[in-house]
Enzyme design. Structure first.
Site, PDB file in Angstrom:
ATOM      1  N   CYS A  45       0.783  -1.163   0.132  1.00  0.00           N
ATOM      2  CA  CYS A  45      -0.074   0.029   0.041  1.00  0.00           C
ATOM      3  C   CYS A  45       0.849   1.128   0.047  1.00  0.00           C
ATOM      4  O   CYS A  45       1.639   1.692   1.129  1.00  0.00           O
ATOM      5  CB  CYS A  45      -0.827   0.005   1.087  1.00  0.00           C
ATOM      6  SG  CYS A  45      -1.796   1.509   1.694  1.00  0.00           S
ATOM      7  N   CYS A  48       0.046   4.033   2.481  1.00  0.00           N
ATOM      8  CA  CYS A  48       0.355   3.567   4.071  1.00  0.00           C
ATOM      9  C   CYS A  48       1.853   3.873   3.989  1.00  0.00           C
ATOM     10  O   CYS A  48       2.097   4.416   5.360  1.00  0.00           O
ATOM     11  CB  CYS A  48       0.348   1.975   4.084  1.00  0.00           C
ATOM     12  SG  CYS A  48      -1.214   1.195   3.762  1.00  0.00           S
TER      13      CYS A  48
END
Length: 300
Positions: A45, A48
């Site tokens: 991700c 993230c």
């Protein structure tokens, strides 16, 4: 490229990793002593990776007033699944053993700091778009006309503001103008279609269309009253109640199904509740209260 876990694996007093096995101790129990922010993430991700250093810096700046606990959803999917985490990064703040607030997506440092201060009940001053906040508040209290006017004001200055587009779409959903809601969502730039505000509007639209297929509210209420174990009728009643804006009652019925028969129709009641949470937004009082009660059932 270094794995994101390597960046934060080294535990310290305020930042640590958690697992399915240690979640109760690291989050539920610890949050009874101080607020705990849970960051649901995955190595693949990109947002993230963007959010991680911001979160860590902001939590450390709080000087021990809060902790950050990270959970890799690939390695530990059970708890994020149970909590209804469907997109990442997702940050949920736990206080007194219960979810208290949250946000989705990689926010800038100022908004992360403001979020932590809000959790600590020491809110900062301005920093969020006041018009959007006012519009969101109007929509939450059921005044779709006032909310739509405020969202339109924002869009007149910033035509691709995803918060305003998502909010305006939810206004249309709330008033039953589903075609207009679809047209509004179509205006969202491709790169921003996974934004939390847009996801909430999309979920609200899906639920509204789903509500068309259930029976009349009064008939469903009679069915549930006649047979409290009729989970199908209770499920449909929750969908119908939500379409009427009766969120707490809708959540009550789905939670009742989860409590009585968690595995009914492959966990359908919890999944529907999760979609409600997404449509309502992570900071809506009904979402916060619903997550608390769901957490109480799942982690009892």
């Amino acid at each position: 490229m270094a794995d994101l876990g390597a960046v934060t694996a080294a535990t310290d007093d305020v930042v640590r990793e958690t697992t399915t096995q240690t979640f109760m101790k690291d989050v539920i129990e610890e949050s009874r002593r101080q607020p705990v922010l849970v960051d649901f993430w995955a190595p693949w991700c990109g947002p993230c990776r963007q959010l991680t250093p911001i979160l860590e810096k902001a939590v450390r700046a709080a000087k021990g007033k809060a902790k950050l606990v990270k959970m890799n959803i690939d390695e530990h999917p059970a708890i994020p699944g149970q909590m209804g985490i469907q997109s990442i990064p997702a940050v949920i703040a736990f206080v007194n053993g219960q979810p208290a607030d949250g946000f989705l997506g990689a926010l800038p440092e100022g908004q992360v700091t403001a979020f932590i201060e809000r959790v600590l009940k020491q809110p900062l001053g301005a920093g969020e778009n006041d018009a959007l906040k006012e519009a969101d508040a109007a929509l939450a209290r059921g005044d779709a006309a006032a909310a739509a006017n405020l969202y339109a004001q924002v869009l007149s200055r910033e035509a691709d503001n995803v918060g305003a587009l998502g909010g305006l779409a939810r206004c249309y959903v709330q008033t039953g103008a589903l075609d207009q809601a679809k047209q509004t969502l179509a205006l969202v730039p491709e790169a921003k279609r996974n934004d939390s505000a847009v996801a909430a509007a999309r979920a609200a639209l899906e639920i509204a269309e789903q509500a068309k297929a259930v029976g009349p509210l009064a008939e469903l209420e009679q069915k549930v009253a006649a047979n409290p174990l009729d989970h199908e009728a209770r499920f449909d009643l929750a969908v119908a109640l939500n379409a009427k804006g009766r969120r707490q009652e809708a959540a009550d019925h789905l939670l009742e199904v989860v409590r009585r028969d968690r595995k009914w129709k492959d966990d359908a009641a919890r999944k529907q509740l999760v979609q409600f949470f997404e449509a309502w937004g992570p900071t809506d009082p009904a979402t916060i209260e619903g997550r608390k009660r769901l957490s109480s059932i799942l982690f009892a």
